[in-house]
Design a protein around this motif. Structure first.
Motif, PDB file in Angstrom:
ATOM      1  N   ARG A 218     -23.562   4.405  34.045  1.00  0.00           N
ATOM      2  CA  ARG A 218     -23.903   4.419  35.362  1.00  0.00           C
ATOM      3  C   ARG A 218     -24.111   5.868  35.822  1.00  0.00           C
ATOM      4  NH1 ARG A 218     -21.855  -0.045  39.543  1.00  0.00           N
ATOM      5  NH2 ARG A 218     -23.160   1.309  40.814  1.00  0.00           N
ATOM      6  N   ALA A 219     -23.113   6.434  35.409  1.00  0.00           N
ATOM      7  CA  ALA A 219     -22.981   7.896  36.180  1.00  0.00           C
ATOM      8  C   ALA A 219     -23.886   8.723  35.254  1.00  0.00           C
ATOM      9  CB  ALA A 219     -21.475   8.521  35.642  1.00  0.00           C
ATOM     10  N   LYS A 220     -24.032   8.687  33.940  1.00  0.00           N
ATOM     11  CA  LYS A 220     -25.007   9.392  33.361  1.00  0.00           C
ATOM     12  C   LYS A 220     -26.343   9.292  33.745  1.00  0.00           C
ATOM     13  CE  LYS A 220     -22.081  10.136  29.208  1.00  0.00           C
ATOM     14  NZ  LYS A 220     -21.869   9.603  27.842  1.00  0.00           N
ATOM     15  N   ALA A 221     -26.525   8.028  33.922  1.00  0.00           N
ATOM     16  CA  ALA A 221     -28.092   7.551  34.586  1.00  0.00           C
ATOM     17  C   ALA A 221     -28.254   7.808  36.067  1.00  0.00           C
ATOM     18  CB  ALA A 221     -28.200   5.854  34.289  1.00  0.00           C
ATOM     19  N   GLY A 222     -27.272   8.585  36.441  1.00  0.00           N
ATOM     20  CA  GLY A 222     -27.584   8.806  38.002  1.00  0.00           C
ATOM     21  C   GLY A 222     -27.540   7.705  39.027  1.00  0.00           C
ATOM     22  N   ASN A 223     -26.923   6.496  38.573  1.00  0.00           N
ATOM     23  CA  ASN A 223     -26.801   5.575  39.388  1.00  0.00           C
ATOM     24  C   ASN A 223     -25.234   5.016  39.676  1.00  0.00           C
ATOM     25  OD1 ASN A 223     -27.710   3.177  41.054  1.00  0.00           O
ATOM     26  ND2 ASN A 223     -27.384   1.799  39.216  1.00  0.00           N
TER      27      ASN A 223
ATOM     28  N   ALA B 273     -17.234  15.033  33.674  1.00  0.00           N
ATOM     29  CA  ALA B 273     -18.144  15.992  32.781  1.00  0.00           C
ATOM     30  C   ALA B 273     -19.449  15.607  32.850  1.00  0.00           C
ATOM     31  CB  ALA B 273     -17.552  15.998  31.304  1.00  0.00           C
ATOM     32  N   THR B 274     -19.833  14.401  33.603  1.00  0.00           N
ATOM     33  CA  THR B 274     -21.252  13.999  33.531  1.00  0.00           C
ATOM     34  C   THR B 274     -22.128  14.929  34.779  1.00  0.00           C
ATOM     35  OG1 THR B 274     -20.824  12.645  35.363  1.00  0.00           O
ATOM     36  CG2 THR B 274     -20.829  11.790  33.008  1.00  0.00           C
ATOM     37  N   GLY B 275     -21.118  15.430  35.676  1.00  0.00           N
ATOM     38  CA  GLY B 275     -21.675  16.572  36.874  1.00  0.00           C
ATOM     39  C   GLY B 275     -21.952  15.413  37.736  1.00  0.00           C
ATOM     40  N   LYS B 276     -21.639  14.326  38.017  1.00  0.00           N
ATOM     41  CA  LYS B 276     -22.265  13.398  39.051  1.00  0.00           C
ATOM     42  C   LYS B 276     -20.828  13.209  40.098  1.00  0.00           C
ATOM     43  CE  LYS B 276     -26.368  12.508  37.490  1.00  0.00           C
ATOM     44  NZ  LYS B 276     -26.245  12.945  36.249  1.00  0.00           N
ATOM     45  N   ALA B 277     -19.473  13.703  39.548  1.00  0.00           N
ATOM     46  CA  ALA B 277     -18.561  13.201  40.562  1.00  0.00           C
ATOM     47  C   ALA B 277     -18.229  14.254  41.297  1.00  0.00           C
ATOM     48  CB  ALA B 277     -17.356  13.188  39.684  1.00  0.00           C
ATOM     49  N   VAL B 278     -17.688  14.256  42.406  1.00  0.00           N
ATOM     50  CA  VAL B 278     -17.623  15.212  43.427  1.00  0.00           C
ATOM     51  C   VAL B 278     -16.069  15.577  43.747  1.00  0.00           C
ATOM     52  CG1 VAL B 278     -19.784  14.592  44.805  1.00  0.00           C
ATOM     53  CG2 VAL B 278     -17.920  13.583  45.502  1.00  0.00           C
ATOM     54  N   ALA B 279     -15.419  16.334  44.146  1.00  0.00           N
ATOM     55  CA  ALA B 279     -14.330  16.782  44.586  1.00  0.00           C
ATOM     56  C   ALA B 279     -13.768  15.571  45.620  1.00  0.00           C
ATOM     57  CB  ALA B 279     -14.049  18.158  44.969  1.00  0.00           C
TER      58      ALA B 279
ATOM     59  N   LEU C  45     -11.910   8.166  42.008  1.00  0.00           N
ATOM     60  CA  LEU C  45     -12.961   9.052  41.903  1.00  0.00           C
ATOM     61  C   LEU C  45     -14.125   8.542  42.639  1.00  0.00           C
ATOM     62  CD1 LEU C  45     -13.651  11.547  40.145  1.00  0.00           C
ATOM     63  CD2 LEU C  45     -14.538  10.100  38.457  1.00  0.00           C
ATOM     64  N   SER C  46     -14.549   9.728  43.383  1.00  0.00           N
ATOM     65  CA  SER C  46     -15.951   9.692  43.958  1.00  0.00           C
ATOM     66  C   SER C  46     -17.152  10.265  43.507  1.00  0.00           C
ATOM     67  CB  SER C  46     -15.636  10.379  45.514  1.00  0.00           C
ATOM     68  OG  SER C  46     -16.815  10.319  46.304  1.00  0.00           O
ATOM     69  N   PHE C  47     -18.154   9.687  43.729  1.00  0.00           N
ATOM     70  CA  PHE C  47     -19.546  10.199  43.257  1.00  0.00           C
ATOM     71  C   PHE C  47     -20.495  10.556  44.633  1.00  0.00           C
ATOM     72  CE2 PHE C  47     -17.885   7.728  39.930  1.00  0.00           C
ATOM     73  CZ  PHE C  47     -18.089   8.560  38.819  1.00  0.00           C
ATOM     74  N   ALA C  48     -19.924  10.350  45.756  1.00  0.00           N
ATOM     75  CA  ALA C  48     -20.556  10.660  46.974  1.00  0.00           C
ATOM     76  C   ALA C  48     -19.852  11.518  48.101  1.00  0.00           C
ATOM     77  CB  ALA C  48     -21.453   9.350  47.590  1.00  0.00           C
TER      78      ALA C  48
END
Length: 456
Positions: free
Chosen positions: A108-113, A131-137, A351-354
């Motif tokens: 899901r992370a690699k697919a942008g979802n 490392a996918t670049g989708k996670a946020v601090a 871990l957050s992605f938003a």
């Protein structure tokens, strides 16, 4: 090093916990009680301070999704523990439990979802997701809670390349030895406080014509993993946390003198026919005995001790009392000396992605002592290394023991090593070679084979 994206061991442990049929009694925080059914509110918003969440603005009508491998029935206490936050803020938390989480979250992370938040059970997987670049601090409010309520060891596991991403959530203690309090009293055996005392205790039991240890490492595709925990515990005890970290990250070779000596130290117990396998067979029977059955001979006195994690509490028969005055209990696997307290364990991280305000607010809630104490009241089978956790809120003696070990100022916590190693090692060669070692392979061949498997 990145850990494996999927952990058969964690799935096995979860299945073991579920098979025990744990019943979660949902206690109300605000003084009222409910039926404890799924979806009912196990806590009242009136019992918590809503002020920390007002700084995130008006959040009414917003939705936050959280994705996890924690499924029925363990999901019910989590869902109920979110109610006070929902009532404070007007946010709806959408909970998604999935047994395939550890593979699907990467997809899901690699697919942008990706979801808004994910409960990640391994530091290695956490690094892969970052490392996918989708996670946020993590937001400053969450980080402030972690600085206040957790040790630096725990914060480090949620930090990638110097940036803090994920607050710790739950925890397990692996450095435990299970025993029968009644048998110890009858034999006048004392709880050891050093590794030398543990060895002396084992020898005394042999002299008393008792079989000190029993073990089982069979676990389907994950057969061998309990040996890795033994070895990790001894690496940590014999050589300290700094060397342990170097070993986990392959900054020293797997077939170096330290890990060779650590495996030999484990062999002094697990490959000693005078010590094992009480009530189950000879040394080789360890490989064919399931990890769930490995400690059960304690109940009939054919075995005196079994090294296994706090989650092993789920494997004792329901009619047996797990307590210091019960049928079985556990003690801390001692360090090299009484002044040090190395603790091997596992845990989860949020871990957050938003970076929406409602997501930041929920992250902050989950990192608080408020949430930890609400969650503790939901029932047994869960602990946290959150220093703000009032151990009186924990409902089982083994949870209280685990929490006391985690919160000890002398404790030095290290995460399970194989869960941080590359998949080719941590969930493949390490398990397979450990099994071969139990069934007769020598130590040098074992560590050499694992070293050869390390990705170049």
């Amino acid at each position: 090093m990145f850990g494996q994206p999927t952990s058969p061991r964690s799935r096995v442990v979860l299945a073991s916990t579920l098979s025990a049929g744990l019943i979660f009694s949902v206690a109300a925080c605000g003084g009222s009680k409910d039926s404890g059914s799924s979806g009912s509110s196990g806590a009242s918003a009136s019992a918590i301070d809503c002020a920390p969440y007002t700084k995130f603005g008006d959040l009414k009508g917003k939705t936050v999704s959280i994705y996890t491998g924690i499924v029925t029935p363990e999901d019910t206490p989590h869902i109920n523990s979110y109610k006070p936050f929902e009532q404070c803020t007007g946010v709806t938390v959408k909970y998604d439990g999935d047994k395939s989480f550890e593979t699907q979250i990467l997809v899901r992370a690699k697919a942008g979802n990706p979801p808004d938040l994910a409960i990640v059970p391994q530091p290695g997987l956490l690094k892969q997701l970052v490392a996918t670049g989708k996670a946020v601090a993590a937001p400053p409010e969450t980080e402030a809670n972690v600085d206040k309520f957790w040790s630096k060891d725990w914060k480090a596991y949620g930090t990638v390349d110097g940036k803090f991403y994920a607050a710790p959530l739950g925890a397990s203690v692996k450095s435990l030895v299970w025993y029968s309090p009644a048998d110890f009293k009858e034999g006048n055996y004392q709880i050891p406080t050093t590794l030398d005392e543990l060895k002396a205790l084992s020898d005394k039991m042999v002299a008393d014509k008792k079989m000190p240890w029993c073990a089982g490492i069979a676990s389907g595709d994950a057969t061998g993993w309990p040996v890795t925990d033994w070895m990790e515990d001894f690496m940590l005890r014999l050589y300290g946390p700094e060397t342990y970290d170097k070993w986990v990250n392959h900054q020293i070779p797997f077939n170096g003198p330290e890990s060779t000596a650590a495996l030999d130290a484990v062999g002094a117990y697990l490959k000693n026919p005078a010590y094992v396998n009480g009530g189950l067979g000879d040394v080789k029977s360890i490989a064919s005995t399931t990890f769930q059955d490995g400690g059960l001979p304690i109940l009939d006195g054919t075995c005196m001790m079994h090294r296994q994690a706090s989650f092993y509490a789920a494997n004792w028969p329901k009619d047996k009392k797990v307590a210091q005055d019960g049928d079985v209990f556990a003690f801390y696997l001692p360090g090299k000396d009484a002044s040090t307290k190395p603790v091997l364990g596992g845990g989860e991280f949020v871990l957050s992605f938003a970076d929406r305000p409602e997501v930041k607010a929920f992250q902050t809630y989950l990192s608080s002592d408020t949430w930890a104490n609400i969650k503790a009241k939901q029932g047994s089978g869960w602990v946290s290394a959150n220093k703000g956790l009032d151990q009186a809120n924990l409902t089982s003696p083994i949870d209280k023991l685990a929490a006391s070990i985690l919160s000890d100022p002398k404790a030095t916590f290290r995460f399970d090593g194989s869960d941080q190693m590359p998949a080719a090692v941590g969930s493949d060669s390490f398990w397979k070679q450990a099994t071969a070692w139990i069934t007769g392979q020598d130590t040098k061949t074992t560590v050499d084979n694992i070293e050869k498997s390390w990705p170049k």
